[in-house]
Scaffold this motif. Structure first.
Motif, PDB file in Angstrom:
ATOM      1  N   SER A 132       0.782  -1.236   0.000  1.00  0.00           N
ATOM      2  CA  SER A 132       0.000   0.000   0.000  1.00  0.00           C
ATOM      3  C   SER A 132       0.814   1.287   0.000  1.00  0.00           C
ATOM      4  N   ASN A 133       2.119   1.217  -0.195  1.00  0.00           N
ATOM      5  CA  ASN A 133       2.854   2.471  -0.365  1.00  0.00           C
ATOM      6  C   ASN A 133       2.550   3.006  -1.762  1.00  0.00           C
ATOM      7  N   THR A 134       2.200   4.262  -1.829  1.00  0.00           N
ATOM      8  CA  THR A 134       1.896   4.791  -3.148  1.00  0.00           C
ATOM      9  C   THR A 134       2.762   5.979  -3.509  1.00  0.00           C
ATOM     10  N   ALA A 135       3.586   6.452  -2.576  1.00  0.00           N
ATOM     11  CA  ALA A 135       4.366   7.665  -2.829  1.00  0.00           C
ATOM     12  C   ALA A 135       5.298   7.452  -4.010  1.00  0.00           C
ATOM     13  N   PRO A 136       5.294   8.368  -4.969  1.00  0.00           N
ATOM     14  CA  PRO A 136       6.136   8.216  -6.161  1.00  0.00           C
ATOM     15  C   PRO A 136       7.610   8.051  -5.823  1.00  0.00           C
ATOM     16  N   VAL A 137       8.050   8.704  -4.731  1.00  0.00           N
ATOM     17  CA  VAL A 137       9.482   8.730  -4.440  1.00  0.00           C
ATOM     18  C   VAL A 137      10.052   7.324  -4.241  1.00  0.00           C
ATOM     19  N   LEU A 138       9.225   6.382  -3.792  1.00  0.00           N
ATOM     20  CA  LEU A 138       9.745   5.051  -3.470  1.00  0.00           C
ATOM     21  C   LEU A 138      10.193   4.281  -4.696  1.00  0.00           C
ATOM     22  N   THR A 139       9.574   4.552  -5.848  1.00  0.00           N
ATOM     23  CA  THR A 139      10.003   3.858  -7.058  1.00  0.00           C
ATOM     24  C   THR A 139      10.587   4.836  -8.066  1.00  0.00           C
ATOM     25  N   ASP A 140      10.930   5.987  -7.569  1.00  0.00           N
ATOM     26  CA  ASP A 140      11.597   6.958  -8.439  1.00  0.00           C
ATOM     27  C   ASP A 140      13.001   6.426  -8.747  1.00  0.00           C
ATOM     28  N   PRO A 141      13.407   6.378 -10.025  1.00  0.00           N
ATOM     29  CA  PRO A 141      14.701   5.757 -10.348  1.00  0.00           C
ATOM     30  C   PRO A 141      15.854   6.348  -9.540  1.00  0.00           C
ATOM     31  N   GLY A 142      15.748   7.604  -9.182  1.00  0.00           N
ATOM     32  CA  GLY A 142      16.841   8.227  -8.439  1.00  0.00           C
ATOM     33  C   GLY A 142      16.943   7.765  -7.004  1.00  0.00           C
ATOM     34  N   SER A 143      15.808   7.442  -6.387  1.00  0.00           N
ATOM     35  CA  SER A 143      15.864   7.162  -4.958  1.00  0.00           C
ATOM     36  C   SER A 143      15.410   5.747  -4.605  1.00  0.00           C
ATOM     37  N   ARG A 144      14.984   4.953  -5.577  1.00  0.00           N
ATOM     38  CA  ARG A 144      14.458   3.634  -5.266  1.00  0.00           C
ATOM     39  C   ARG A 144      15.560   2.694  -4.775  1.00  0.00           C
ATOM     40  N   GLN A 145      15.222   1.916  -3.779  1.00  0.00           N
ATOM     41  CA  GLN A 145      16.144   0.893  -3.298  1.00  0.00           C
ATOM     42  C   GLN A 145      15.958  -0.356  -4.150  1.00  0.00           C
ATOM     43  N   SER A 146      17.063  -1.033  -4.435  1.00  0.00           N
ATOM     44  CA  SER A 146      17.020  -2.092  -5.441  1.00  0.00           C
ATOM     45  C   SER A 146      16.145  -3.273  -5.039  1.00  0.00           C
ATOM     46  N   CYS A 147      15.841  -3.424  -3.757  1.00  0.00           N
ATOM     47  CA  CYS A 147      15.067  -4.596  -3.362  1.00  0.00           C
ATOM     48  C   CYS A 147      13.601  -4.240  -3.153  1.00  0.00           C
ATOM     49  N   TYR A 148      13.230  -3.023  -3.523  1.00  0.00           N
ATOM     50  CA  TYR A 148      11.887  -2.549  -3.197  1.00  0.00           C
ATOM     51  C   TYR A 148      10.921  -2.743  -4.375  1.00  0.00           C
ATOM     52  N   PHE A 149       9.779  -3.323  -4.055  1.00  0.00           N
ATOM     53  CA  PHE A 149       8.718  -3.508  -5.061  1.00  0.00           C
ATOM     54  C   PHE A 149       7.399  -3.122  -4.426  1.00  0.00           C
ATOM     55  N   ARG A 150       6.404  -2.894  -5.256  1.00  0.00           N
ATOM     56  CA  ARG A 150       5.075  -2.694  -4.677  1.00  0.00           C
ATOM     57  C   ARG A 150       3.975  -3.139  -5.614  1.00  0.00           C
ATOM     58  N   THR A 151       2.883  -3.562  -4.984  1.00  0.00           N
ATOM     59  CA  THR A 151       1.713  -3.946  -5.763  1.00  0.00           C
ATOM     60  C   THR A 151       0.650  -2.872  -5.716  1.00  0.00           C
ATOM     61  N   ALA A 152       0.908  -1.802  -4.954  1.00  0.00           N
ATOM     62  CA  ALA A 152      -0.037  -0.690  -4.925  1.00  0.00           C
ATOM     63  C   ALA A 152       0.255   0.217  -6.109  1.00  0.00           C
ATOM     64  N   HIS A 153      -0.752   0.952  -6.504  1.00  0.00           N
ATOM     65  CA  HIS A 153      -0.564   1.849  -7.633  1.00  0.00           C
ATOM     66  C   HIS A 153       0.190   3.088  -7.212  1.00  0.00           C
ATOM     67  N   ASN A 154       1.140   3.451  -8.021  1.00  0.00           N
ATOM     68  CA  ASN A 154       1.860   4.703  -7.833  1.00  0.00           C
ATOM     69  C   ASN A 154       0.861   5.862  -7.961  1.00  0.00           C
TER      70      ASN A 154
END
Lengths: 352, 267, 594, 430
Positions: free
Chosen positions: D167-189
């Motif tokens: 349920s994380n939806t914040a864009p920053v979490l999957t932003d190429p600049g700040s995303r951590q390599s092990c992070y995924f989500r099934t919630a919509h950005n």
């Protein structure tokens, strides 16, 4: 007669600052026309919804103020008494009655049953809390019961979460509170009016109870001086329990009224109204029953009307989000002018 | 500068409609032991509270050592040299006896919190000096060895003494004693009376006291003032007051004159 | 019906209602998956059957008469009664099909747990009553034990069960030091294995018994017979051992426990600060989160490399003093309007400040400056680089090399030779440093003229003024200095998290800090530390209890205050009052008036 | 003084005991550097190699070894206490059901360790540290709140533990600049979902004047902002952009203000309590009679419809299309009701269920199983497997991960509440 020192200067700046912001905001609103364009009826809507919310604060605040009057403790768990009554009556009475169709067929009887069960639960929870968490600490330092009250607050929240779950519960719709009613050509929510009227009746009743009955006099005597009251043959423990019962009944009534207006409940619903009611009690002058009523209404109204009136004109973004800022700033402002609250007893300067 | 350490002129203090002190004039010569007496509610303690800045007066003037007290906060008045005790003992109950007296020395302490944080030698010296003086005062009032007790655990008489010691800590020029012997037995009262005399004789402090015990009043006062309903109804030497029928009637009610006369004969 | 019988019935029914509550709020079912003794005893069993034992124990020990038969009778009765409300619930589930629509946790799993997995629930329920009765008798037996056996047994039982509950924490500590096989023979996936459980219990009982039967006295005599020189050196040894212990602690505890220590450290810092306002000066401040938030946001604004930070982000060490000063300034400004208020008026006004800060932090109005709901990201961790790090590296590296033989270590440099306070074991040193600093400052202030002034104001404000204390200045100073520690905590917090969001600055923080200083013992500096361990550390360790954590927290708060109203480690002056004459003189108007 | 020495003595004993243990159990190779504490997990990993003789771990990060008979351990870090707990508990139930339905993986059961992230950053950090310090944990489902997700993703990723948020939806979490390599989500950005609603409102409904409300939570504020920007970009007008406290009780003033601005639609992507309150109150405010209401997946739950009653009829909700052409969801709901005695209290159980299945399937595909039943799971391999997930059918649609870790079905459905149920009326694909 006192000299003017830097503190006074700052306080005056603070007062002038707030009043300046308020005036500026109102100028922006009414003269420059910044923000939305409200009609008279809009302003009245703000006012009435604030009044209705304020009535609820006032009802809860009464319990705070009564307990404070006799025990001088901030009963942080009071919001939980309110929640307990509302949740229990909804789950065990209101929803089953609705499912059985009784709400539609006998709305008034159902309502009565709901009120009774809510008051009963609130009272039970309050008496248990008093007996277990407060009474053994009657002679402990003053902050200790404050901590047990916080503990009790957590306990009851999660106890009722365990009993009824954490989902948002709907409250049945009662036909008589649905829709609007027109006075002088203006529309009012029926539910708002019902809340305001019920609160007035209950507060008036409480006032009479405290003033006129023997028990009421006992409560006042205990509030004045416990030792003297004991000497006069008043059972202090019993009187304190009665105070809790009366305060919790108000909370129970407020719980049902809350459910009628907002028609949704969950286990954390008591916390914020509890804090607000406490604020209202202090605002009005803690220990004073009309003070609590006045404080509650003031708080409800300022929260509703403050953002559009003061902030919108300043062009502040998301003004309704800041209603708590307005409410608490007003609280501090009031307490600067009147450190004893709106109608709190004035300390005869300093007591020597 | 006049010879009076304290001069009050036409002092009025109102509580609502009630005049607690009613155009009161009062002069206190330096080095004197003076008493104020009067029935309950006569405005004696109110007068003390006005003197010490607890209340602000509504009219009149108050001069101490030639400078006005009007508008001063009570801590400033204490710093000028007026100390007091209280009718219902008000010690810092949960502090030790020694700490109480050390607090009393506040007007003469200079160290700041920054100095304390840094542990400056001057601060340490001052603390040591303060403590030493506190012990001296303890000895002086006869409480030697009780320094580490909590104030609230002292017996009643000792609490009164501690209150005086605390007031002395400020090295006052004028000491206001509010019923110093209330609740004491005759022996303690006698001790206290001597003690008050010593304060004046040895330390040179001017003393103004409110007292109900006539023996004390008559025994050591050099001037007695009688208040009733906030007004001064008589003033003079103890003997003059004792025989003043207005006073006796106001103070003790009618029929008390004889009793007092008899008491005096005994003495 | 005689008095004693009525007492026993009351005891039994109270225990019964508690048991019923445990079931109805879902604790029993939830804890039934949590083993204390692997594959044998769950936490739920312990709670459920423990209630019966307790009921029996209380039922028997409240009797004045000592005849064994009567005791057994009462104990057994109390035990059985403790099952009656639960039995009624079981019956209720038979007639009320839809009970779960109202009471969400009255589920089949609960019924089968309560009926001891019997097919026929009525039989099962009766069986439960019988079992409870028998356990009540066990409680009686326990009550009959002489105290010298009972106490060691209770203590070691508590410790053993505690080890079972905390098994995953223990595993975390032991894992680097034991082979997997050894570990597996001690612990199951949850709980202690049966054999180690029994061994531990017996061992602890023996130790406690020995200690009580003479060990304690022998130890004390030994210490008393020390010569002054021995005493001095023993003290020196103790202190140096303590220091060494504190230094190697994070490597001993591992990452997660270090993290908990850091959380404790954060609250110790705030507690020490608030203790100045409440414990010393008697100013009931319910908005302490304000100072914390100011410290954190200033740190974020100065050091973040995101759009909210400055163009050239500051170093942590330069920013810290600014954060502290900013917090102090906030404390100062907010103190002014509330100076004239007393007691609970002050409390609510400060609570208001806390709420204002909370709302402002997430508001759209301030979003352009402090990020609003989306917070401030990219706050770098504190680090020491360059020459300083090199010098420290010369000292630290050999020590670490030595300690690493024992799987231990202290503050370490990274591969670049810098010291980065990034992970919990490293941050621990930052918190220890800050806490020691604040401890030192608190102590100095406490024992100074300033501290005396505050205490005098706390005791009686008017008299304090009559003693020549400028109460206004002293109170402003108390608020200002009290804020400093909160600002420091906030600053480290921001650097620790690397990002801050408004949700970290809730009213709950103020309440938590207040609770910990009172639970620890108001005005007592060691009390703050003990309180932080009790109220921050233990709940973290109890994360096993997941959604029931706050319920237990509430019970713990009440329980601790009932047992020790003066606090866990009270200051020398026990049971200090906050308000001088509390209820009569300086209290605000209090009567219930028309 | 006495107390201090006591304390010291006790601690010393403890320390000695631990050190002694260290000496005795000294079978591991001494590979680690000075900062033992930080590296302890790796030591454990490498130490296990001896036991798994025939299996070799050549993973870039390291492997998790599951001994015969032991469960595979995964963790959840959701908000399960406090005011937002209905959100996180609901997701946790989703995780539990997924585990229950999966049964065993190659002879190993799956065990869940549930942690609380408290919906704040420090909670996320603490939970993250706990998970990161346990080398037996294979992956994490969490967090509920984006604020907790930011610090937690940094911590668990440092250990190479896979993390999938429901349920994380914040864009920053999957932003190429700040995303951590092990992070995924099934919630919509938020970026996708906010835009979807803007396009629907402007293009499909043809409305040009909208108001947006959020509650100061990163999720709602993010959605409302994206909606506002997209709507303006499309050519519409935002007549009011307001905020309200999430725990507000009286929203009449807010809605009166909005009514005065004259919107044609109000978009309030908030959570159920406030959402339901706004929905009910909006029907009673003068000037909002004909105004359309729209919200996001924060309210897409039966609980919301129950609480709002008739007032919710006709309102639009964006989110996954749960009526996706299979019957997984129906089975799921039955199990949910049976296990927890309630209907779902929040929308994200579905995302949590899918996230868990994603994780478990990935584990299934990369696990090496030895002859004795020992299982080795390579961490890097697991991450690769998760990120290559594609076309997996879940409740929330077809799950496929893109290179930034956004795995939600790119299709966003806009549903309308009709007769107390959500029925999809439009579908958006970026």
């Amino acid at each position: 007669m006192r000299r003017f020192n830097y503190i006074d200067l700052v306080l005056w700046l603070f007062r002038i600052g707030i009043i300046g912001v308020v005036l500026w905001g109102m100028t922006g609103k009414f003269i420059l026309g910044i923000g939305n364009d409200y009609t008279i009826s809009d302003w009245l809507d703000f006012f009435v919804s604030g009044l209705s919310q304020g009535s609820l604060y006032a009802l809860i605040a009464l319990g705070y103020t009564m307990v404070y009057g006799v025990l001088f403790m901030i009963n942080f768990a009071h919001g939980e008494f309110f929640m307990a009554g509302a949740m229990t009556s909804t789950v065990l009475v209101a929803l089953p009655l609705e499912n059985a169709g009784y709400v539609e067929r006998f709305p008034w009887l159902s309502l009565l049953a709901i009120f009774l069960s809510a008051v009963l639960t609130s009272v039970l929870v309050a008496v248990l809390t008093e007996r277990i968490a407060y009474r053994p600490l009657r002679n402990a330092p003053r902050l200790v019961p404050l901590i047990t009250a916080i503990g009790a607050s957590f306990f009851w929240q999660y106890y009722f979460r365990g009993l009824f779950g954490s989902s948002l519960l709907p409250f049945p719709e009662f036909p008589m509170f649905d829709g609007k009613i027109a006075f002088w050509g203006l529309d009012f929510q029926k539910a708002d009016i019902a809340v305001i009227l019920t609160s007035l009746v209950v507060m008036f009743g409480l006032q009479q109870f405290v003033q006129r009955t023997k028990t009421g006099r006992a409560i006042r005597a205990v509030a004045e001086n416990k030792d003297a009251a004991t000497l006069m043959g008043i059972d202090v423990n019993r009187t304190i329990t009665i105070t809790f019962i009366v305060g919790a009944s108000m909370a129970g009534v407020a719980g049902v009224l809350y459910s009628i207006v907002f028609r949704q409940l969950n286990f954390v619903m008591g916390f914020i109204p509890g804090i607000k009611a406490f604020t209202a009690a202090v605002l009005g002058g803690i220990g004073s029953i009309p003070g609590a009523a006045l404080g509650g209404l003031f708080l409800g109204i300022i929260e509703a009307i403050g953002p559009p009136l003061f902030l919108e004109g300043l062009g502040v973004a998301g003004s309704h989000q800041l209603k708590d800022v307005i409410a608490f700033t007003m609280l501090v402002l009031v307490l600067i002018f009147r450190p004893q609250g709106i109608i709190g007893e004035r300390l005869a300067e300093k007591k020597a | 500068m006049s010879d009076n350490i304290l001069e009050a002129h036409q002092v009025v203090k109102r509580f609502g409609g009630l005049l607690a002190t009613d155009h009161l004039d009062y002069e206190l010569p330096r080095g004197m032991i003076a008493s104020i007496i009067g029935p309950n509610g006569a405005g004696k303690t109110t007068f003390f509270n006005c003197l010490t800045g607890f209340y602000q007066i509504d009219e009149g003037t108050l001069d101490f050592n030639g400078s006005s007290l009007i508008g001063l906060e009570s801590y400033e008045i204490t710093q000028l040299g007026i100390s007091r005790t209280f009718q219902n003992i008000r010690l810092f109950n949960n502090m030790t006896v020694l700490e109480n007296i050390m607090v009393g020395q506040e007007p003469h302490l200079k160290s700041s919190w920054i100095g304390a944080l840094l542990g400056l030698p001057s601060v340490r010296r001052e603390e040591e000096a303060t403590e030493a003086r506190a012990r001296e005062l303890l000895d002086f009032v006869g409480l030697r060895g009780l320094g580490d007790q909590l104030a609230k655990n002292l017996p009643y008489g000792d609490q009164r003494r501690l209150e005086i010691a605390r007031a002395l800590g400020a090295k006052p020029k004028l000491l206001l004693l509010d019923e110093p012997t209330a609740g004491m037995n005759p022996r303690e009262t006698a001790q206290t009376t001597t003690f008050i005399k010593r304060l004046r004789d040895e330390l040179g402090i001017t003393i103004l006291m409110i007292e109900h015990d006539m023996k004390v009043v008559m025994g050591i006062s050099e001037k007695v003032t009688v208040l009733d309903y906030g007004r001064k109804i008589a003033e003079g030497l103890p003997q003059e007051i004792q025989s003043n029928p207005v006073v006796i009637e106001a103070y003790l009610g009618k029929g008390a004159t004889a009793a007092l006369m008899a008491q005096e004969k005994q003495a | 019906m005689n008095e004693e019988l009525r007492g026993t019935i009351k005891t039994g029914l109270i225990a019964g209602v508690v048991t019923l509550s445990l079931g109805m709020i879902g604790i029993l079912v939830a804890f039934n998956k949590r083993f204390i003794v692997t594959d044998a005893v769950t936490l739920a069993d312990l709670l459920l059957f423990g209630m019966a034992v307790i009921a029996g124990y209380l039922g028997a020990s409240s009797l004045k008469e000592h005849s064994m038969g009567r005791r057994l009778l009462h104990g057994g009765l109390a035990g059985m009664l403790a099952a009656v409300p639960t039995f009624l619930l079981i019956l209720l589930t038979l007639v009320w099909e839809g009970i779960r629509d109202s009471f969400i946790n009255v589920e089949p799993a609960l019924v089968s747990l309560l009926t001891l997995d019997n097919e026929n629930v009525v039989v099962g329920g009766i069986l439960l009553i019988v079992v409870f009765g028998v356990l009540g008798l066990v409680g009686v037996g326990y009550a009959q034990l002489p105290v010298r056996f009972r106490r060691p047994i209770s203590m070691s039982l508590a410790w053993t069960i505690g080890s079972g509950v905390m098994s995953d924490i223990l595993i975390g500590i032991l894992r680097p030091r034991m082979s997997n096989d050894t570990l597996r023979s001690l612990f199951g996936s949850t709980g202690l294995q049966p054999v180690p459980f029994v061994v531990l219990f017996v061992l602890l009982t023996a130790v406690f018994f020995w200690w009580q039967q003479g060990g304690q006295t022998r130890y004390q005599t030994l210490r008393q017979n020390f010569t002054p020189r021995q005493q001095k050196s023993s003290r020196r040894v103790s202190i140096s051992l303590l220091v060494i212990f504190l230094l190697i602690l994070p490597s001993l505890l591992g990452v997660y426990l270090s993290e908990i220590f850091n959380e404790i450290g954060r609250f110790v810092l705030m507690g020490l600060g608030l203790n100045i306002a409440i414990g010393l000066a008697g100013l009931l401040d319910l908005g302490y989160v304000t100072n914390f938030a100011v410290g954190a946001y200033i740190m974020a604004l100065l050091t973040s490399s995101s759009q909210f930070g400055p163009e050239n982000p500051w170093s942590f060490w330069l920013a810290v003093p600014i954060c502290v000063v900013a917090a102090m300034f906030t404390g100062f400004i907010l103190a002014l309007p509330v100076l004239k208020m007393r007691g609970d008026y002050l409390a609510i006004a400060t609570l208001g400040f806390g709420e204002i800060i909370r709302v402002l932090a997430r508001s759209d109005a301030l979003k352009p400056v402090i990020g609003g709901a989306q917070g401030i990201l990219q706050i770098p961790a504190a680090q020491i680089g360059g020459f300083m790090a090199q010098v420290m590296g010369y000292i630290l590296n050999p020590i670490n090399n030595l300690l690493s033989r024992f799987e231990l270590g202290i503050l370490a440099t990274n591969s670049n030779g810098d010291i980065v306070f990034g992970n919990p074991p490293q941050l621990y040193y930052l918190f220890i440093l800050a806490s020691l600093l604040m401890l030192f400052i608190s102590r100095r202030l406490n024992n100074s003229r300033t501290g005396r002034r505050w205490m005098a104001i706390r005791e009686d404000e008017d008299v304090a003024a009559a003693m020549g204390i400028n109460t206004t200045n002293a109170k402003v100073l108390a608020f200002t200095l009290s804020a400093a520690s909160g600002g420091l905590a906030g600053a480290i917090f921001a650097a620790k998290l690397g990002s801050i969001f408004p949700s970290s600055f809730e009213l709950l923080i103020s309440i938590n800090v207040l609770a910990l200083i009172i639970v620890g013992g108001l005005g007592s500096i060691p009390g703050v530390i003990v309180g932080a361990f009790a109220l921050v550390g233990i709940p973290q360790l109890l994360s096993e209890f997941a959604e029931f954590r706050l319920l237990l927290y509430g019970i713990a708060l009440i329980g601790m205050m009932l047992v020790r109203p003066e606090g866990l480690w009270p200051s020398e002056v026990h049971r200090r009052e906050i308000h001088s004459h509390g209820e009569d003189e300086t209290a605000v108007p209090v009567s219930v008036k028309p | 003084m006495k107390r201090i020495s006591w304390f010291t003595l006790l601690m010393l004993l403890l320390a000695l005991a631990l050190v002694a243990c260290g000496g005795s159990g000294d079978t591991e190779p001494e590979t680690d550097s000075a900062d033992t504490a930080a590296d302890s997990s790796d030591t454990a990993d490498s130490g296990d190699e001896a036991a798994a003789e025939e299996l070799t771990c050549d993973d870039a990060i390291g492997c998790v070894e599951v001994a015969p008979g032991d469960p595979i351990r995964i963790a959840s870090a959701l908000v399960i206490t406090g005011p937002n707990e209905s959100l996180g508990l609901d997701s946790q139930y989703g995780v539990e059901i997924a585990i229950e339905q999966r049964g065993e993986i190659a002879g190993h059961s799956v065990e869940l360790q549930a942690e609380d992230e408290g919906c704040n950053a420090e909670g996320g950090q603490t939970a993250g540290q706990k998970i990161a310090s346990d080398p037996s944990i294979v992956g994490v489902i969490g967090t509920s709140c984006s604020g907790a997700g930011v610090p937690m993703s940094q911590i668990v990723c440092a250990e190479g533990i896979a993390m999938i948020s429901p349920s994380n939806t914040a864009p920053v979490l999957t932003d190429p600049g700040s995303r951590q390599s092990c992070y995924f989500r099934t919630a919509h950005n938020d970026k996708v979902q906010g835009r979807a609603m803007a396009e629907y409102v402007f293009n499909e409904l043809g409305l040009t004047k909208a108001a947006a409300v959020h509650d100061g939570d990163p999720y709602t504020e993010g959605l409302a902002s994206v909606f506002r920007d997209a709507f303006i970009e499309l050519g519409g007008e935002i007549v009011a952009f307001e905020a309200e406290a999430a725990d507000a009780t009286n929203v009449e003033p807010l809605l009166t203000s909005i009514a005065a601005a004259g919107p044609e639609l109000i978009y309030y992507p908030v959570f159920i309590p406030l959402g339901s309150l706004i929905t009910k109150t909006a029907r009673e405010i003068d000037g909002l009679e004909g105004v359309a209401l729209a919200a996001a997946d924060g309210v897409q739950s039966p609980d919301f419809v129950d609480a709002s009653g008739d007032a919710a009829e006709g309102m639009y909700v964006s989110g996954p299309d749960l009526g996706f052409g299979n019957d997984i969801y129906a089975t799921f709901l039955e199990t949910y009701q049976a296990n927890y005695g309630t209907e779902p209290t929040a929308p994200f159980h579905a995302h949590a269920y899918d996230a868990t299945n994603m994780l478990l399937s990935a584990i299934e595909s990369v696990a090496q199983v030895g002859a004795d039943g020992t299982m080795l799971i390579g961490r890097q391999a697991l991450l690769d497997a998760i990120s290559s997930t594609s076309g997996m059918e879940g409740i929330t649609g077809t799950i496929s991960c893109d290179e930034n870790g956004d795995c939600a079905d790119p299709k966003i459905a806009v549903s309308q509440v009709q007769d107390g149920a959500f029925s999809a009326v439009w579908s958006y694909e970026p």
